[in-house]
Design a protein around this motif. Structure first.
Motif, PDB file in Angstrom:
ATOM      1  N   ARG A 246     -16.713  21.931  24.944  1.00 13.41           N
ATOM      2  CA  ARG A 246     -15.600  22.220  25.179  1.00 13.41           C
ATOM      3  C   ARG A 246     -15.858  23.996  25.798  1.00 13.41           C
ATOM      4  N   TYR A 247     -17.289  24.222  26.120  1.00 11.70           N
ATOM      5  CA  TYR A 247     -17.012  25.723  26.691  1.00 11.70           C
ATOM      6  C   TYR A 247     -17.315  24.987  28.354  1.00 11.70           C
ATOM      7  N   LEU A 248     -17.921  23.711  28.376  1.00 15.99           N
ATOM      8  CA  LEU A 248     -18.846  23.456  29.470  1.00 15.99           C
ATOM      9  C   LEU A 248     -17.614  22.789  30.537  1.00 15.99           C
ATOM     10  N   GLN A 249     -15.927  22.618  29.832  1.00 15.46           N
ATOM     11  CA  GLN A 249     -15.630  21.250  30.432  1.00 15.46           C
ATOM     12  C   GLN A 249     -14.172  23.065  30.872  1.00 15.46           C
ATOM     13  N   LYS A 250     -14.097  23.941  29.915  1.00 17.14           N
ATOM     14  CA  LYS A 250     -13.294  24.922  30.556  1.00 17.14           C
ATOM     15  C   LYS A 250     -13.830  25.686  31.172  1.00 17.14           C
ATOM     16  N   THR A 251     -15.773  25.796  31.610  1.00 15.68           N
ATOM     17  CA  THR A 251     -16.282  26.124  32.785  1.00 15.68           C
ATOM     18  C   THR A 251     -15.790  25.287  33.918  1.00 15.68           C
ATOM     19  N   ARG A 252     -15.514  23.866  33.670  1.00 18.63           N
ATOM     20  CA  ARG A 252     -15.658  23.149  35.060  1.00 18.63           C
ATOM     21  C   ARG A 252     -16.895  22.135  35.556  1.00 18.63           C
ATOM     22  N   GLN A 253     -18.058  22.678  34.754  1.00 15.94           N
ATOM     23  CA  GLN A 253     -19.842  22.160  34.756  1.00 15.94           C
ATOM     24  C   GLN A 253     -19.824  20.530  34.325  1.00 15.94           C
ATOM     25  N   THR A 254     -18.651  19.997  35.811  1.00 11.79           N
ATOM     26  CA  THR A 254     -18.586  18.507  35.183  1.00 11.79           C
ATOM     27  C   THR A 254     -19.888  18.078  35.128  1.00 11.79           C
ATOM     28  N   LYS A 255     -20.917  18.104  35.933  1.00 14.29           N
ATOM     29  CA  LYS A 255     -21.887  17.587  35.869  1.00 14.29           C
ATOM     30  C   LYS A 255     -22.944  17.763  34.599  1.00 14.29           C
ATOM     31  N   LYS A 256     -22.815  18.792  34.123  1.00 11.29           N
ATOM     32  CA  LYS A 256     -23.989  18.777  32.508  1.00 11.29           C
ATOM     33  C   LYS A 256     -22.436  18.160  31.474  1.00 11.29           C
ATOM     34  N   VAL A 257     -21.198  18.123  31.765  1.00  9.39           N
ATOM     35  CA  VAL A 257     -20.551  17.631  30.682  1.00  9.39           C
ATOM     36  C   VAL A 257     -20.632  16.019  30.770  1.00  9.39           C
ATOM     37  N   TYR A 258     -20.858  15.544  31.649  1.00  6.33           N
ATOM     38  CA  TYR A 258     -21.537  13.860  31.710  1.00  6.33           C
ATOM     39  C   TYR A 258     -22.319  13.917  31.377  1.00  6.33           C
ATOM     40  N   LEU A 259     -23.560  14.581  32.083  1.00  6.44           N
ATOM     41  CA  LEU A 259     -24.632  14.720  31.705  1.00  6.44           C
ATOM     42  C   LEU A 259     -24.913  13.951  29.569  1.00  6.44           C
ATOM     43  N   VAL A 260     -24.491  15.279  28.864  1.00  5.80           N
ATOM     44  CA  VAL A 260     -24.393  15.669  27.548  1.00  5.80           C
ATOM     45  C   VAL A 260     -23.719  13.986  27.445  1.00  5.80           C
ATOM     46  N   TYR A 261     -22.543  14.104  27.713  1.00  8.27           N
ATOM     47  CA  TYR A 261     -21.319  13.107  27.296  1.00  8.27           C
ATOM     48  C   TYR A 261     -22.812  11.661  27.316  1.00  8.27           C
ATOM     49  N   CYS A 262     -23.438  11.230  28.192  1.00  7.58           N
ATOM     50  CA  CYS A 262     -24.030  10.056  28.524  1.00  7.58           C
ATOM     51  C   CYS A 262     -25.825   9.619  27.701  1.00  7.58           C
ATOM     52  N   ILE A 263     -26.429  11.659  27.307  1.00  7.46           N
ATOM     53  CA  ILE A 263     -27.183  11.069  26.840  1.00  7.46           C
ATOM     54  C   ILE A 263     -26.602  10.903  25.032  1.00  7.46           C
ATOM     55  N   LEU A 264     -25.709  11.270  24.490  1.00  5.92           N
ATOM     56  CA  LEU A 264     -24.396  11.288  23.266  1.00  5.92           C
ATOM     57  C   LEU A 264     -24.437   9.540  23.413  1.00  5.92           C
ATOM     58  N   ILE A 265     -24.000   8.736  24.032  1.00  2.58           N
ATOM     59  CA  ILE A 265     -24.150   7.398  24.329  1.00  2.58           C
ATOM     60  C   ILE A 265     -24.916   6.350  23.883  1.00  2.58           C
ATOM     61  N   LEU A 266     -25.415   7.343  24.970  1.00  6.11           N
ATOM     62  CA  LEU A 266     -26.952   6.335  25.334  1.00  6.11           C
ATOM     63  C   LEU A 266     -27.336   6.392  23.787  1.00  6.11           C
ATOM     64  N   SER A 267     -27.822   7.114  23.172  1.00  3.56           N
ATOM     65  CA  SER A 267     -28.513   6.853  21.854  1.00  3.56           C
ATOM     66  C   SER A 267     -27.887   5.902  20.233  1.00  3.56           C
ATOM     67  N   TYR A 268     -26.423   6.336  21.043  1.00  4.55           N
ATOM     68  CA  TYR A 268     -25.501   5.723  20.189  1.00  4.55           C
ATOM     69  C   TYR A 268     -25.614   4.352  20.517  1.00  4.55           C
ATOM     70  N   CYS A 269     -25.587   3.904  21.574  1.00  5.83           N
ATOM     71  CA  CYS A 269     -25.860   2.166  22.209  1.00  5.83           C
ATOM     72  C   CYS A 269     -27.331   1.887  21.350  1.00  5.83           C
ATOM     73  N   VAL A 270     -28.384   2.454  21.746  1.00  8.07           N
ATOM     74  CA  VAL A 270     -29.260   2.083  21.373  1.00  8.07           C
ATOM     75  C   VAL A 270     -29.240   1.856  19.288  1.00  8.07           C
ATOM     76  N   LYS A 271     -28.588   2.778  18.535  1.00  6.68           N
ATOM     77  CA  LYS A 271     -28.016   2.121  17.300  1.00  6.68           C
ATOM     78  C   LYS A 271     -27.534   1.043  17.735  1.00  6.68           C
ATOM     79  N   VAL A 272     -26.351   1.050  18.058  1.00  3.42           N
ATOM     80  CA  VAL A 272     -25.621   0.241  17.395  1.00  3.42           C
ATOM     81  C   VAL A 272     -25.357  -1.324  18.459  1.00  3.42           C
ATOM     82  N   LEU A 273     -26.180  -1.030  19.468  1.00  4.56           N
ATOM     83  CA  LEU A 273     -26.169  -2.346  20.244  1.00  4.56           C
ATOM     84  C   LEU A 273     -27.521  -2.660  20.513  1.00  4.56           C
TER      85      LEU A 273
END
Length: 389
Positions: free
Chosen positions: A343-370
């Motif tokens: 929420r903080y990164l999105q409010k402060t418009r730190q787009t690259k960091k937002v995408y990086l966090v989401y990528c790490i989360l999704i990658l971790s999820y892909c390992v467990k699910v796919l």
């Protein structure tokens, strides 16, 4: 003897059969991603980027509740306890098992289902419906400004979305415990006590969570980032230490769990299960460095610290399969810091960091699910059997 042509045909048929099974299983596991996308998009479209009205919030919530109830309520043999619960749901005379343990909440829930004519698989549907409603009550009570972030973290990070298809009773208790902590933060003591009591009537392991609460709030009262930083690091190291004998000795001291001490159930949590949790440690460390109390309200900072401690205690509980069940109670609480970070990164418009966090989360999820879907992360459905009839 088979001719060369016949042997080639047999080999081809086996390969095709294997590919067919793998493709079907892969498509089933993709259901989790479909649920994730539609759940997040429903709130993004109707509430976040649309009109932020309570009506739109309810519309999006109802859509998610229906979707989750269809998918989770339609599970087939996900995890290890499916057929055990199916037996109880089909046999009302066997419910004394729960009343004898003092789990009256679960007992009366199943009795209610039987009284309205719902048995067997239908009870899974009712339970999923209850859990989904409880989740959105928690979501509103926590922070209704960015529900799309909270839902994504709930599915991808907390593990509760998946584990509730196996740990049926305890998962209901987890929702009540999480809600009770939110009331405790607001100093609404009566609601806190009531919800803890209700949680206990669904799974008596809540008692172990209550025993941990003093240490939980002892750390919370420190109000020092260095203390929380040290806790995060030490808890992540602790889970890789050989403490199986210590856990066995401690298990023997607990009357309701002593029978696990010499059973196969008391086993070490797989390395993959540990590494996918520690994989996220840098994000928690970063949130602790970035989010100071001046970026959050007093209530939000309290919840942020609760989340840091919950993540640490959940990691400590990963030392064995038995203690891991205690860690269930910290699942939803542990996503709070990442929520506030995003929420903080999105409010402060730190787009690259937002995408990086989401990528790490999704990658971790892909390992467990796919890549390595096991247990609750490997989906099977009753709809496949209905379709094949």
């Amino acid at each position: 003897l088979l001719s060369r042509r016949q042997r080639q045909m047999c080999i081809r048929d086996r390969i095709i059969s294997h590919q067919s099974v793998y493709a079907t299983k892969f498509s089933y596991d993709m259901i989790y991603f479909i649920v994730l996308i539609f759940s997040v998009y429903s709130f993004s479209f109707l509430y976040v980027h649309g009109k932020k009205s309570f009506a739109n919030y309810i519309y999006a919530s109802v859509f998610c509740i229906i979707l989750w109830t269809i998918v989770q309520g339609g599970q087939y043999n996900v995890g290890t306890d499916y057929f055990t619960y199916l037996y109880y749901f089909d046999n009302p005379y066997s419910l004394s098992y729960f009343s004898d343990k003092g789990e009256w909440g679960f007992y009366f829930l199943i009795k209610f289902c039987h009284n309205i004519g719902v048995t067997g698989q239908g009870v899974f549907v009712v339970i999923t419906l209850l859990e989904s409603v409880l989740f959105f009550i928690i979501c509103i009570k926590f922070d209704k400004n960015n529900p799309e972030i909270f839902i994504l973290l709930y599915i991808v990070l907390s593990s509760l979305f998946h584990n509730q298809m196996n740990a049926v009773r305890q998962s209901i208790a987890v929702y009540f415990v999480t809600l009770s902590i939110l009331y405790l933060i607001d100093k609404r003591w009566k609601e806190f006590v009531l919800l803890i009591v209700i949680a206990f009537t669904f799974h008596n392991s809540v008692l172990l969570f209550i025993l941990l609460l003093p240490s939980f709030f002892l750390i919370w009262k420190q109000y020092k980032s260095s203390t929380y930083l040290l806790l995060l690091i030490l808890s992540s190291v602790f889970i890789f230490l050989p403490v199986e004998n210590l856990v066995r000795e401690l298990t023997l001291l607990l009357p309701n769990y002593s029978h696990y001490a010499e059973s196969e159930y008391l086993a070490e949590v797989p390395f993959l299960g540990k590494i996918t949790k520690v994989f996220l440690l840098p994000i928690y460390l970063y949130s602790l460095v970035v989010l100071k109390s001046n970026f959050l309200s007093t209530r939000e900072y309290r919840l942020f610290v609760v989340g840091i401690i919950a993540y640490s205690l959940k990691n400590i509980c990963l030392v064995s399969s038995v203690t891991n069940r205690i860690g269930f109670y910290f699942m939803l609480l542990s996503i709070f810091p990442i929520y506030y970070l995003l929420r903080y990164l999105q409010k402060t418009r730190q787009t690259k960091k937002v995408y990086l966090v989401y990528c790490i989360l999704i990658l971790s999820y892909c390992v467990k699910v796919l890549l390595f879907p096991k247990g609750e992360y490997s989906y099977n459905s009753i709809y496949n059997f209905i379709y094949s009839l």
